[in-house]
Every structure is written in structure tokens, then in C-alpha cells.
Design a protein around this motif. Sequence first.
Motif, PDB file in Angstrom:
ATOM      1  N   VAL A  46       0.862  -1.177   0.000  1.00  0.00           N
ATOM      2  CA  VAL A  46       0.000   0.000   0.000  1.00  0.00           C
ATOM      3  C   VAL A  46       0.894   1.222   0.000  1.00  0.00           C
ATOM      4  CG1 VAL A  46      -1.796   1.266   1.205  1.00  0.00           C
ATOM      5  CG2 VAL A  46      -1.770  -1.233   1.290  1.00  0.00           C
ATOM      6  N   SER A  47       0.849   1.995  -1.076  1.00  0.00           N
ATOM      7  CA  SER A  47       1.743   3.127  -1.209  1.00  0.00           C
ATOM      8  C   SER A  47       1.020   4.433  -0.934  1.00  0.00           C
ATOM      9  CB  SER A  47       2.322   3.165  -2.631  1.00  0.00           C
ATOM     10  OG  SER A  47       3.069   4.329  -2.831  1.00  0.00           O
ATOM     11  N   SER A  48       1.729   5.370  -0.322  1.00  0.00           N
ATOM     12  CA  SER A  48       1.191   6.720  -0.200  1.00  0.00           C
ATOM     13  C   SER A  48       1.303   7.385  -1.557  1.00  0.00           C
ATOM     14  CB  SER A  48       2.006   7.497   0.837  1.00  0.00           C
ATOM     15  OG  SER A  48       3.358   7.574   0.443  1.00  0.00           O
ATOM     16  N   SER A  49       0.795   8.618  -1.678  1.00  0.00           N
ATOM     17  CA  SER A  49       0.872   9.317  -2.945  1.00  0.00           C
ATOM     18  C   SER A  49       2.336   9.450  -3.366  1.00  0.00           C
ATOM     19  CB  SER A  49       0.240  10.707  -2.814  1.00  0.00           C
ATOM     20  OG  SER A  49      -1.120  10.585  -2.488  1.00  0.00           O
ATOM     21  N   PRO A  50       2.649   9.230  -4.641  1.00  0.00           N
ATOM     22  CA  PRO A  50       4.027   9.297  -5.088  1.00  0.00           C
ATOM     23  C   PRO A  50       4.672  10.626  -4.738  1.00  0.00           C
ATOM     24  CG  PRO A  50       2.639   8.376  -6.817  1.00  0.00           C
ATOM     25  CD  PRO A  50       1.725   8.859  -5.727  1.00  0.00           C
ATOM     26  N   ALA A  51       5.839  10.593  -4.135  1.00  0.00           N
ATOM     27  CA  ALA A  51       6.532  11.811  -3.742  1.00  0.00           C
ATOM     28  C   ALA A  51       7.449  12.271  -4.862  1.00  0.00           C
ATOM     29  CB  ALA A  51       7.348  11.546  -2.474  1.00  0.00           C
ATOM     30  N   ASN A  52       7.777  13.568  -4.839  1.00  0.00           N
ATOM     31  CA  ASN A  52       8.706  14.116  -5.812  1.00  0.00           C
ATOM     32  C   ASN A  52      10.130  13.810  -5.365  1.00  0.00           C
ATOM     33  OD1 ASN A  52       6.613  15.110  -7.329  1.00  0.00           O
ATOM     34  ND2 ASN A  52       6.632  17.114  -6.368  1.00  0.00           N
ATOM     35  N   ALA A  53      10.487  12.553  -5.361  1.00  0.00           N
ATOM     36  CA  ALA A  53      11.803  12.113  -4.919  1.00  0.00           C
ATOM     37  C   ALA A  53      12.346  11.108  -5.913  1.00  0.00           C
ATOM     38  CB  ALA A  53      11.723  11.496  -3.527  1.00  0.00           C
ATOM     39  N   ALA A  54      13.667  11.069  -6.008  1.00  0.00           N
ATOM     40  CA  ALA A  54      14.305  10.108  -6.897  1.00  0.00           C
ATOM     41  C   ALA A  54      14.362   8.745  -6.234  1.00  0.00           C
ATOM     42  CB  ALA A  54      15.708  10.589  -7.253  1.00  0.00           C
ATOM     43  N   ILE A  55      14.396   7.719  -7.057  1.00  0.00           N
ATOM     44  CA  ILE A  55      14.565   6.359  -6.550  1.00  0.00           C
ATOM     45  C   ILE A  55      15.678   5.715  -7.352  1.00  0.00           C
ATOM     46  CG2 ILE A  55      12.786   5.388  -8.083  1.00  0.00           C
ATOM     47  CD1 ILE A  55      12.076   3.486  -5.745  1.00  0.00           C
ATOM     48  N   HIS A  56      16.618   5.056  -6.658  1.00  0.00           N
ATOM     49  CA  HIS A  56      17.783   4.454  -7.283  1.00  0.00           C
ATOM     50  C   HIS A  56      17.719   2.940  -7.071  1.00  0.00           C
ATOM     51  CE1 HIS A  56      19.398   8.547  -7.474  1.00  0.00           C
ATOM     52  NE2 HIS A  56      19.016   8.664  -6.215  1.00  0.00           N
ATOM     53  N   ILE A  57      17.891   2.179  -8.147  1.00  0.00           N
ATOM     54  CA  ILE A  57      17.765   0.733  -8.067  1.00  0.00           C
ATOM     55  C   ILE A  57      18.935   0.077  -8.790  1.00  0.00           C
ATOM     56  CG2 ILE A  57      16.166  -1.196  -8.279  1.00  0.00           C
ATOM     57  CD1 ILE A  57      13.972   0.785  -8.952  1.00  0.00           C
ATOM     58  N   LYS A  58      19.511  -0.944  -8.152  1.00  0.00           N
ATOM     59  CA  LYS A  58      20.596  -1.705  -8.744  1.00  0.00           C
ATOM     60  C   LYS A  58      20.138  -3.145  -8.972  1.00  0.00           C
ATOM     61  CE  LYS A  58      24.220   1.042  -6.509  1.00  0.00           C
ATOM     62  NZ  LYS A  58      25.430   1.000  -5.636  1.00  0.00           N
ATOM     63  N   TYR A  59      20.495  -3.693 -10.129  1.00  0.00           N
ATOM     64  CA  TYR A  59      20.072  -5.032 -10.512  1.00  0.00           C
ATOM     65  C   TYR A  59      21.239  -5.859 -11.040  1.00  0.00           C
ATOM     66  CZ  TYR A  59      15.601  -2.507 -10.993  1.00  0.00           C
ATOM     67  OH  TYR A  59      14.503  -1.722 -10.791  1.00  0.00           O
ATOM     68  N   THR A  60      21.068  -7.165 -10.990  1.00  0.00           N
ATOM     69  CA  THR A  60      21.959  -8.086 -11.692  1.00  0.00           C
ATOM     70  C   THR A  60      21.124  -8.933 -12.638  1.00  0.00           C
ATOM     71  OG1 THR A  60      23.491  -8.215  -9.821  1.00  0.00           O
ATOM     72  CG2 THR A  60      23.645  -9.955 -11.483  1.00  0.00           C
ATOM     73  N   ILE A  61      21.582  -9.067 -13.870  1.00  0.00           N
ATOM     74  CA  ILE A  61      20.903  -9.891 -14.862  1.00  0.00           C
ATOM     75  C   ILE A  61      21.585 -11.262 -14.914  1.00  0.00           C
ATOM     76  CG2 ILE A  61      20.249 -10.113 -17.285  1.00  0.00           C
ATOM     77  CD1 ILE A  61      20.461  -7.082 -17.490  1.00  0.00           C
ATOM     78  N   TYR A  62      20.769 -12.296 -14.906  1.00  0.00           N
ATOM     79  CA  TYR A  62      21.284 -13.667 -14.908  1.00  0.00           C
ATOM     80  C   TYR A  62      20.800 -14.421 -16.148  1.00  0.00           C
ATOM     81  CZ  TYR A  62      22.236 -12.926  -9.923  1.00  0.00           C
ATOM     82  OH  TYR A  62      22.688 -12.439  -8.723  1.00  0.00           O
ATOM     83  N   THR A  63      21.668 -15.266 -16.665  1.00  0.00           N
ATOM     84  CA  THR A  63      21.257 -16.258 -17.655  1.00  0.00           C
ATOM     85  C   THR A  63      21.812 -17.600 -17.207  1.00  0.00           C
ATOM     86  OG1 THR A  63      21.368 -16.950 -19.979  1.00  0.00           O
ATOM     87  CG2 THR A  63      23.273 -15.744 -19.117  1.00  0.00           C
ATOM     88  N   HIS A  64      20.937 -18.595 -17.133  1.00  0.00           N
ATOM     89  CA  HIS A  64      21.320 -19.911 -16.598  1.00  0.00           C
ATOM     90  C   HIS A  64      21.965 -19.756 -15.222  1.00  0.00           C
ATOM     91  CE1 HIS A  64      20.285 -21.561 -20.463  1.00  0.00           C
ATOM     92  NE2 HIS A  64      21.155 -20.781 -21.066  1.00  0.00           N
ATOM     93  N   TRP A  65      21.430 -18.822 -14.430  1.00  0.00           N
ATOM     94  CA  TRP A  65      21.861 -18.573 -13.055  1.00  0.00           C
ATOM     95  C   TRP A  65      23.265 -17.970 -12.969  1.00  0.00           C
ATOM     96  CZ3 TRP A  65      17.354 -18.685 -11.259  1.00  0.00           C
ATOM     97  CH2 TRP A  65      16.454 -19.683 -11.627  1.00  0.00           C
ATOM     98  N   LEU A  66      23.835 -17.569 -14.085  1.00  0.00           N
ATOM     99  CA  LEU A  66      25.140 -16.916 -14.083  1.00  0.00           C
ATOM    100  C   LEU A  66      24.963 -15.423 -14.328  1.00  0.00           C
ATOM    101  CD1 LEU A  66      27.158 -19.453 -16.271  1.00  0.00           C
ATOM    102  CD2 LEU A  66      27.202 -19.240 -13.769  1.00  0.00           C
TER     103      LEU A  66
END
Length: 288
Positions: A46-66
Motif C-alpha cells: 500500500v503506497s502513499s501518494s508518489p513523492a517528488n523524490a528520486a529512486i535508485h535501483i541496482k540489478y543483476t541480470i542472470y542467464t542460466h543462473w550466471l
Amino acid sequence: MSDNHPRTGSLCLRNRMAARRLLLLPACCLFFLTGGSVHAEEASQVSSSPANAAIHIKYTIYTHWLPVMKLETSFLLEQTRYNVAMQARAEGLLSIFTRLRIQSVATGTIRDNAVLPTRYDSQGLSRSAQRHVVLDYQQGQPVVTLQEPKETDREPVPDELRQHGMDILSTMAKVILTVRKTGHCDGAYDVFDGIRVSHFTLKTTGQDMKPDVFQDRKVPAMRCEFSGYQTAGFIKGHQAKALREPHGGTVWFINVDGYGPVPVRTEIDHPKVGHLTVKLDKLEKGAG
């Protein structure tokens, strides 16, 4: 055991082929790779109204679990403007065969829930060369104002296909705004990256969440199926049948408290790359 040994040489060849296929993944597909699984303390249903703030996200992409690629994204979606940035670099197996490193930024305005891009700038090392593409939007249509080096080996993109397209990062902003407004992801999008056009469709298909890449727990989320295919900008003389045929996967969204909907996991099936899964490593909210 050296590369001259038949078994080792065959394995190295398969690894090189896999790396080359990963490089064939269109830049527009990166949108569907911005996914993972969020830690419970970092997100809520349940989210409050979207704030005027930046969001930073880091990901790793996997293929065959590598692990093969690292992604970092930064979103700032306000009432009247947006700024979306992405960095991608080769990791693990892929880094053995390429020094892929790309930085992209898109800016624009938001008016009546409509995304109006102004500029897209993407540069970095890709396909064994330093590349730089800039799109400036003139009367709402993308115009290539910088392309280094020139992509002379590709078919030109017809104006009727290019003029309805939008860069991938602005498309990401458009999808997220649609989910904010309607609670659904349904829509069709033409993505133009300066050299090719791809068409994508998204459809809301329910609420659930698959287990994390390495864990058994599940996180409830809105599930969207997507399908896409390249429509223009093919390499001259290549039939590229696999790229012309639809390919797709699934992307899940959850509401991050104080921000709004965020894609939190993606699985994609690509005719040249195969099956890819993405794991979220870190999510941070910062000042706008």
C-alpha cells in the motif's frame, strides 16, 4: 586443460557465442530487464501518494543462473517533469568477451499524465566501439542530432515508423505513469533508439509473485505479460527472422511507499539470448 583440448575449446566457443547473443539484445529490451525482488523493509503493498523524490535501483541480470550484466537505474518523476538515467555494464561471463558499458539519460515534461520527451543521450562502449547517440524531440518527434560512429550497415528507419517512436527511458516513464494512474500496465509502445524501432505490448494478467532467484519466499505483485519485436533498422542483407518474430516475458510491479509503482522482477525469453532473469540488489530513495 588448454583451449586446444576439444572439450575445453567447445565450451569456450559456446561461451563466446552466448556472449555475442547477449549483445544482440536490443537496447529497448533493457526496460523489461529492470526487475528483481524487493526486500520487505524497502517496499510495501500500500503506497502513499508518489513523492517528488528520486529512486535508485541496482540489478543483476542472470542467464542460466550466471550473472552477465549489472544495471543501475535512477528515476525522478514529478508532476511536470521527469529524468530517467540508466547505466549498464558487462558482468561475469559477458565481461570476459566484451567491455560493454553504457550510460543513458532521458529528460522531458509531463502534462496531463502525458510524457513529452525533450532529449535522450546514450553513450559508451558497445559492439567493440565507443558509441554516442543523441535524440532531440522536435514538435514531439525524435530526431537523431548526433550519431557516432554512423550506423552505415543498417537499413534506414522510415519516417512513419520513427515519428511515432520514443526512446526506451521515456517509455519506461510512460509505463510507470500509466500504472500510477490506472493500476494496470496495458498499452502499446513503439521504441526508437536512434538506429532501430521495436514494437511492444503490455497486458495486466493478475496478482502474484514468483520466488526470488535464490530464495523461496514470494512477494505479491501485479503481473504483466509483454511481447515485442523489431520493426525497422535491420542490418542490411540480414533476414533477421528471429528478431522479426514476437518474443516476450513477464514483468512484476509493486508499490514502493512514498514513490509509487516500480518494476521489481522480470523474466524475458529472447530468440537469440534465451531466458533471462533479473535480481534486485539494492533500492534507495533519495531527495529529488
